[in-house]
Design a protein around this motif. Structure first.
Motif, PDB file in Angstrom:
ATOM      1  N   GLU B 303       0.819  -1.214   0.000  1.00  0.00           N
ATOM      2  CA  GLU B 303       0.000   0.000   0.000  1.00  0.00           C
ATOM      3  C   GLU B 303       0.856   1.269   0.000  1.00  0.00           C
ATOM      4  N   GLN B 306       2.191   1.786  -3.352  1.00  0.00           N
ATOM      5  CA  GLN B 306       1.134   2.264  -4.267  1.00  0.00           C
ATOM      6  C   GLN B 306       0.878   3.754  -4.081  1.00  0.00           C
ATOM      7  N   ASN B 307       1.122   4.220  -2.860  1.00  0.00           N
ATOM      8  CA  ASN B 307       0.898   5.641  -2.575  1.00  0.00           C
ATOM      9  C   ASN B 307       2.149   6.493  -2.790  1.00  0.00           C
ATOM     10  N   THR B 309       5.511   5.820  -1.900  1.00  0.00           N
ATOM     11  CA  THR B 309       6.712   5.676  -1.059  1.00  0.00           C
ATOM     12  C   THR B 309       7.429   4.390  -1.443  1.00  0.00           C
TER      13      THR B 309
END
Lengths: 95, 466
Positions: B303, B306-307, B309
């Protein structure tokens, strides 16, 4: 509880494999009677055990077909990849 | 459809899909029932047929024309066998300045006597290291707390540097330290000889302090990390976490701690049953909980990526390298033949050579099964000795019951030391092996992510391999 397995359908390897994995949870006794094998479960596994046993047996049969059919090519493959027989003495080769 | 022969492969089922895995670790995701169709020569669609041929799952000729290529790739996968032992761990001392609740090394008090390596032992150990044919040598200092022995670190490195004037190996130095005692003297040695720091950070302060047995441990570790980064450069400092019982409740918080402190990756590492950790009263429960912890943390890391980082999970990266690249990994725990001896040797403060880090931990409990010889012995007598030959008979998962026909065998490894310590024999019994259960669960989970969320996870996984 006793399960009867037809050895003409399921090989000894398949049955042994399933017994190996289930022997951690159950006590299993194998008896051969002609073309059949009787597997006696001394701890009570019930119908759940029978279902699991045959699920594993059928799964193992499919894998076993692949393994048997590809045994020779696997041997050739590993020999080609790692064979270095010149370095071995006769004694080491048969160790 | 032409007549075809099968090539060696195995398969797993995962939520409505089958994943075929061949001897090279190449994967092919297909629909449920495909394996049965392939094996029984029932009709399959053209695209699948072509993929099966192209990816070495079936062949139209009894001897595939690309068999030599296949064999070369297989050899490459086991390349570590030809390279020689690369990781050489020097256990300088058992003295330590922390009281970790799960200490796996059976460390002793900071002022304890007669539990450190002598310079003579160090000299012998360095000589042994150079007998390994490996072009790359990693000289890793461990303890206890090795930074309590700066003279010994300096002496060992200088000895290695002197020998290397003629040997010309590529040497990497690593200091495994808790960062509490990073004095100027230690940091100067690190700077001069390009030593990398590997430290332990278990998570936020309340977890780290609880695990490490001192109220100021977190603060000391963080300030030590910053001090080392400022002096040596950020890239010279890596951190590892160990998952205690307490940690199991906080997967996201632990990942966040690593991100907050500027790390671009972490190794979600389970406790091993050695030293104080072996006294854990329910390993089966711990293992189950660790698998769930790992999955939660891995999903959270995905996640984060995906954001935007970039953050890598190292254990998954090792497995992905096995799945997605033709290369081997140097990771000792997932090798077959086993990583012990082949990839790692331990030179212990007690004057003996051991097969792995865990082997010397067993020795602290009086079990010398994996003690291979003295530091003063000849390399050949240690490496080709009777004991190693005996271990070698059971160190390949290709020939172990429960492993040889496991569908994820090619990604996994053999661990005779773990088998011995947890099950009482080196061969091991897979149905009750927690090592087997954990690795299988994690490997299958990563495969399932690829099978079910390919578009989502593959760009991230590939970025971890760069």
């Amino acid at each position: 509880m006793t399960i009867t397995v037809d050895r003409r359908i399921y090989s000894d390897k398949c049955i042994s494999d399933v017994v190996y994995w289930l022997s951690y949870c159950y006590t299993l006794e194998r008896t051969i009677d002609g073309d059949f094998e009787k597997i006696t479960v001394t701890s009570d596994g019930g119908e759940k055990f029978r279902t699991e046993f045959f699920r594993r047996l059928n799964d193992c049969k499919l894998r076993s077909i692949i393994e048997t059919e590809t045994k020779d090519i696997r041997t050739i493959l590993y020999a080609k990849a790692f064979g270095d027989f010149d370095c071995l003495t006769a004694e080491e080769a048969t160790e | 459809m032409k007549k075809y022969a099968l090539l060696p492969f195995n398969f797993i089922e995962t939520d409505g899909k089958e994943v075929l895995i061949n001897e090279l670790g190449d994967m092919l995701v297909v629909g449920v029932g495909s394996v049965e169709k392939i094996v029984k020569r029932l009709p399959i669609d053209d695209d699948l047929y072509k993929s099966l041929v192209a990816n070495f799952f079936i062949t139209e000729n009894p001897l595939p024309p690309l068999l030599d290529v296949y064999a070369s790739r297989l050899k490459l996968k086991k390349g570590f066998m030809d390279d020689g032992t690369a990781l050489h761990i020097f256990v300088l001392t058992l003295r330590c300045n922390q009281n970790c609740t799960y200490c796996q090394a059976t460390s002793r008090d900071e002022n304890a006597q007669r539990c450190s390596m002598t310079k003579e032992m160090m000299a012998n150990a360095v000589n042994l290291m150079f007998h390994s044919p490996s072009k790359h040598l990693t000289m890793e200092f461990q303890g206890g707390e090795p930074s309590l022995e700066p003279d010994l670190i300096k002496y060992g490195i200088e000895k290695a540097e002197a020998i290397n004037l003629t040997e010309k190996r590529k040497i990497t130095y690593v200091l495994c330290t808790n960062c509490r005692n990073l004095t100027s003297e230690v940091l100067e040695i690190c700077k001069k000889y390009n030593v990398q720091i590997s430290t332990s950070l278990d998570g936020p302060d309340f977890i780290h302090n609880a695990n490490r047995g001192k109220a100021d441990s977190y603060q000391k570790t963080i300030s030590g990390i910053n001090k080392a980064r400022n002096f040596l450069g950020k890239e010279k400092v890596a951190a590892l976490m160990t998952t205690s019982e307490l940690s199991l409740n906080y997967p996201k918080e632990i990942v966040d701690e690593y991100v907050k402190n500027g790390f671009d990756g972490m190794f979600l590492r389970a406790l091993n049953p050695y030293g104080l950790a072996s006294e854990n009263d329910d390993w089966r429960r711990y293992n189950e909980r660790f698998i769930n912890f790992y999955k939660t943390a891995l999903n959270y890391i995905i996640e984060l990526n995906q954001n935007g980082t970039f953050f890598r999970e190292e254990y998954a990266t090792i497995i992905l390298r096995k799945i997605l690249t033709p290369y081997t990994t140097g990771f000792v725990d997932l090798q077959s033949p086993a990583g012990i001896i082949n990839s790692v040797l331990i030179y212990n403060y007690d004057g003996y050579v051991y097969a792995s880090d865990e082997s010397r931990m067993l020795a602290e409990k009086g079990d010398y099964t994996f003690r291979l010889g003295k530091l003063s012995d000849k390399y050949e007598d240690i490496i080709y000795g009777e004991k190693v030959r005996r271990i070698a008979k059971i160190w390949s998962n290709e020939v172990l019951a429960g492993c040889s026909n496991c569908p994820v065998r090619v990604y996994c490894g053999a661990d005779p030391v773990r088998n011995h310590s947890t099950q009482g024999d080196m061969y091991g019994f897979r149905p009750s092996s927690l090592f087997c259960k954990k690795n299988k669960a994690i490997i299958e989970y990563i495969i399932s992510l690829i099978a079910h969320r390919e578009n989502e996870v593959m760009p991230i996984f590939k970025s971890w391999l760069r």
